[in-house]
Design a protein around this motif. Structure first.
Motif, PDB file in Angstrom:
ATOM      1  N   CYS A  96      -0.084  26.079  11.295  1.00  0.00           N
ATOM      2  CA  CYS A  96      -0.912  24.860  11.263  1.00  0.00           C
ATOM      3  C   CYS A  96      -0.564  23.993  10.055  1.00  0.00           C
ATOM      4  CB  CYS A  96      -2.393  25.220  11.189  1.00  0.00           C
ATOM      5  SG  CYS A  96      -2.973  26.222  12.552  1.00  0.00           S
ATOM      6  N   LYS A 102      -8.948  19.516  22.858  1.00  0.00           N
ATOM      7  CA  LYS A 102      -7.992  18.720  22.071  1.00  0.00           C
ATOM      8  C   LYS A 102      -7.017  17.988  22.981  1.00  0.00           C
ATOM      9  CE  LYS A 102      -9.123  19.857  17.868  1.00  0.00           C
ATOM     10  NZ  LYS A 102      -9.595  18.883  16.916  1.00  0.00           N
ATOM     11  N   ASN A 112       1.536  18.695  13.333  1.00  0.00           N
ATOM     12  CA  ASN A 112       1.005  17.777  14.348  1.00  0.00           C
ATOM     13  C   ASN A 112       0.748  18.458  15.691  1.00  0.00           C
ATOM     14  OD1 ASN A 112       1.117  15.435  12.650  1.00  0.00           O
ATOM     15  ND2 ASN A 112       3.334  15.555  12.876  1.00  0.00           N
ATOM     16  N   GLU A 124      -9.414  24.867  13.654  1.00  0.00           N
ATOM     17  CA  GLU A 124     -10.740  25.369  14.056  1.00  0.00           C
ATOM     18  C   GLU A 124     -10.807  26.862  13.744  1.00  0.00           C
ATOM     19  OE1 GLU A 124     -13.173  23.878  16.341  1.00  0.00           O
ATOM     20  OE2 GLU A 124     -12.140  22.012  16.860  1.00  0.00           O
ATOM     21  N   LYS A 141      -5.031  23.379  16.714  1.00  0.00           N
ATOM     22  CA  LYS A 141      -4.792  24.302  15.601  1.00  0.00           C
ATOM     23  C   LYS A 141      -5.964  25.268  15.472  1.00  0.00           C
ATOM     24  CE  LYS A 141      -2.335  21.019  12.662  1.00  0.00           C
ATOM     25  NZ  LYS A 141      -2.278  20.502  11.298  1.00  0.00           N
ATOM     26  N   PRO A 193      -7.114  22.450   6.846  1.00  0.00           N
ATOM     27  CA  PRO A 193      -8.390  21.731   6.917  1.00  0.00           C
ATOM     28  C   PRO A 193      -8.754  21.292   8.333  1.00  0.00           C
ATOM     29  CG  PRO A 193      -6.916  20.751   5.266  1.00  0.00           C
ATOM     30  CD  PRO A 193      -6.139  21.815   5.949  1.00  0.00           C
ATOM     31  N   ASP A 194      -7.734  21.007   9.148  1.00  0.00           N
ATOM     32  CA  ASP A 194      -8.027  20.542  10.511  1.00  0.00           C
ATOM     33  C   ASP A 194      -7.891  21.637  11.566  1.00  0.00           C
ATOM     34  OD1 ASP A 194      -5.337  20.701  10.080  1.00  0.00           O
ATOM     35  OD2 ASP A 194      -4.822  18.851  11.126  1.00  0.00           O
TER      36      ASP A 194
END
Ligand code: DC
Length: 260
Positions: free
Chosen positions: A168, A257, A174, A234, A178, A231-232
């Motif tokens: 990730c 997503k 990108n 899950e 993730k 950070p992005d």
């Protein structure tokens, strides 16, 4: 009548590369207002024995895409290091070996096969010695650079789910979806203990727990690309989830997503 996906894939192949449009690493090439191709990349990171490999396999199968187990590549280098009589802690020699060796993967009906110089080492890379060697050789920046290069190349070629420690954050920043898959340390040790027992590798639970703690520490504290939740990404904590529940949870995230 051919399935739409195949016809779209075909139409896409007929478009010259310079006419293909990419935004945020996602292919947004269109023809007559129709999206022709959108690369599906799913990234899953997590610590030792969080169930990444088996869960990733099942999720990839349900999505109908390939699964790349990047840990197997570091394991292959760990095995090659031990075989060459090199101390895994000897960075210069390990990096030198990594540059010389050709580590590749092949996807077959029964899953991923990991090759070193054309030799299939899939059945030899799951021992505790190779696990520890893999964790040690994965600390080196030059080793990681080479592995990341190969992994990005593979993921760019086809729709793929990739699992590891830095997917990730570094390999697929990108990615379509993730996920950081984890579970409590004791639970992960219990799963590893049962998995090893099933394979006839009997080790006391305490030893398995100690080995897992050691590897966790090394993977999370290394200077280069330590394991951490992006950070992005899950968070999926599977401590109290069954295998099937974990798979379903991840599939829901991917679908949200993908279509969200
Ligand atoms: O996922 P695994 O247990 O098979 O991975 C073996 C080791 O390889 C692990 O201890 C850390 C390293 N690894 C890594 O540094 N980066 C990855 N993407 C995958 C694995």
């Amino acid at each position: 009548m051919e399935p739409i996906a195949e016809r779209e894939e075909e139409a896409y192949e007929n478009i010259e590369p310079e006419r293909r449009k990419v935004y945020n690493n996602k292919d947004i090439t269109q023809e007559n207002g129709r999206l022709l191709h959108m690369r599906l990349n799913v990234a899953i990171d997590g610590p030792v024995s969080a169930g990444k490999s088996s869960v990733s396999d099942a999720v990839a199968r349900r999505l109908g895409i390939l699964h790349l187990d990047t840990g197997a590549m570091y394991r292959a280098l760990g095995l090659a290091t031990l075989r060459a009589g090199i101390e895994p802690g000897d960075e210069a020699k390990v990096v030198d070996l990594c540059r010389k060796l050709k580590i590749t993967v092949r996807h077959e009906a029964d899953g991923q096969h990991t090759m070193v110089e054309g030799e299939d080492v899939t059945g030899m890379i799951r021992t505790p010695e190779v696990s520890m060697a893999a964790s040690t050789v994965s600390r080196y920046a030059e080793v990681r650079k080479e592995m990341v290069r190969i992994q990005q190349q593979l993921a760019a070629e086809t729709d793929m789910l990739v699992d590891g420690r830095d997917i990730c954050t570094t390999v697929l920043p990108n990615a379509t979806a993730k996920i950081f898959l984890t579970a409590a340390q004791e639970e992960r040790a219990r799963r590893r203990f049962l998995e090893m027992k099933e394979k006839g590798q009997e080790e006391p639970f305490e030893t398995v727990l100690e080995e897992l703690k050691k590897r966790d520490k090394q993977d999370m504290n290394r200077a280069v690309e330590p394991l951490r939740q992006a950070p992005d990404a899950e968070l999926v904590d599977s401590t109290n989830l069954t295998f099937e529940e974990t798979v379903e949870t991840i599939l829901r995230i991917v679908e949200a997503k993908r279509h969200g």
